[in-house]
Scaffold this active site. Structure first.
Site, PDB file in Angstrom:
ATOM      1  N   LYS A  19       0.818  -1.072   0.085  1.00 19.20           N
ATOM      2  CA  LYS A  19       0.106  -0.114  -0.129  1.00 19.20           C
ATOM      3  C   LYS A  19       0.717   1.116  -0.040  1.00 19.20           C
ATOM      4  O   LYS A  19       0.659   2.232  -0.691  1.00 19.20           O
ATOM      5  CB  LYS A  19      -0.892  -0.053   1.358  1.00 19.20           C
ATOM      6  CG  LYS A  19      -2.080   1.051   1.219  1.00 19.20           C
ATOM      7  CD  LYS A  19      -2.907   0.923   2.403  1.00 19.20           C
ATOM      8  CE  LYS A  19      -3.780  -0.312   2.389  1.00 19.20           C
ATOM      9  NZ  LYS A  19      -4.882  -0.463   3.530  1.00 19.20           N
ATOM     10  N   ASP A  75      -7.970   3.270   4.074  1.00 20.44           N
ATOM     11  CA  ASP A  75      -8.692   2.154   4.366  1.00 20.44           C
ATOM     12  C   ASP A  75      -9.161   1.735   3.475  1.00 20.44           C
ATOM     13  O   ASP A  75     -10.343   2.374   2.878  1.00 20.44           O
ATOM     14  CB  ASP A  75      -9.436   2.339   5.593  1.00 20.44           C
ATOM     15  CG  ASP A  75      -9.889   1.092   6.492  1.00 20.44           C
ATOM     16  OD1 ASP A  75      -8.925   0.500   7.032  1.00 20.44           O
ATOM     17  OD2 ASP A  75     -11.037   0.967   6.271  1.00 20.44           O
TER      18      ASP A  75
END
Length: 199
Positions: A19, A75
């Site tokens: 990420k 998220d």
């Protein structure tokens, strides 16, 4: 009017290297130096929000407060229609304590069984937080279907079982540039960039 980001250094509020790398690549054109929460040794806060945005805000706020620098959090997760939206905000938790996404992907396949409903979407919430407590949040999605068995070695997370609408390859089989152009993260990033990074 969203607050403009005019700093040069930004904390990526994540310990997930896949990420962190993807976010760093998306921010590279803006000359922003990124450093991960993991590199700074920041603890991972408890994500007890009930939505992707709530959890993104928890992470960004915690990293900004702890580092004294603006922080960006992500998220994201996979929502499968045939599983009533699961794993959703619990996408990482479905992968066990070692965050082994193979475990999560197998669980999705087992729970779906023979159901023909294979529709799914990835959702990404991004929050940019400043040390003074101000936050800006954005949410993006990409729709597609879940496939089995897993295919591809690129990407990370649930990418090997997700085929975006209009394509035959999974995210894990795509060139990263192709994925970046259409993903849930790219959708949320376009909103973030337009609101907070463009002059």
């Amino acid at each position: 009017m969203a607050r403009h980001f005019d700093g040069k250094k930004l904390v990526i509020a994540s310990h997930n290297q896949g990420k962190v790398r993807e976010i760093g690549e998306l921010l590279a054109p803006f000359g922003v130096e990124t450093i991960s929460a993991g590199e700074l040794g920041l603890p991972e806060p408890v994500e007890d929000g009930s939505t992707f945005i709530a959890n993104a805000e928890i992470k960004a706020h915690a990293a900004a407060m702890a580092s004294g620098l603006p922080a960006l959090s992500d998220d994201s997760g996979l929502e499968v229609a045939g599983l009533d939206g699961d794993p959703g905000i619990f996408s990482a938790r479905w992968c066990g304590p070692d965050k082994d996404f193979t475990v999560g992907m197998r669980m999705i396949n087992e729970k779906l069984g023979d159901t023909p409903e294979r529709g799914a979407n990835f959702t990404c919430a991004l929050t940019l937080a400043w040390p003074d407590g101000h936050m800006e949040s954005f949410e993006g999605r990409v729709f597609g279907t879940v496939t089995w068995p897993m295919r591809g070695t690129r990407g990370f997370g649930y990418d090997p079982i997700f085929i975006p609408d209009g394509f035959t390859r999974t995210f894990a089989e795509m060139d990263p540039a192709d994925k970046h152009a259409m993903s849930h993260r790219a959708d949320a990033f376009r909103q973030l960039i337009d609101a907070c990074f463009r002059a």
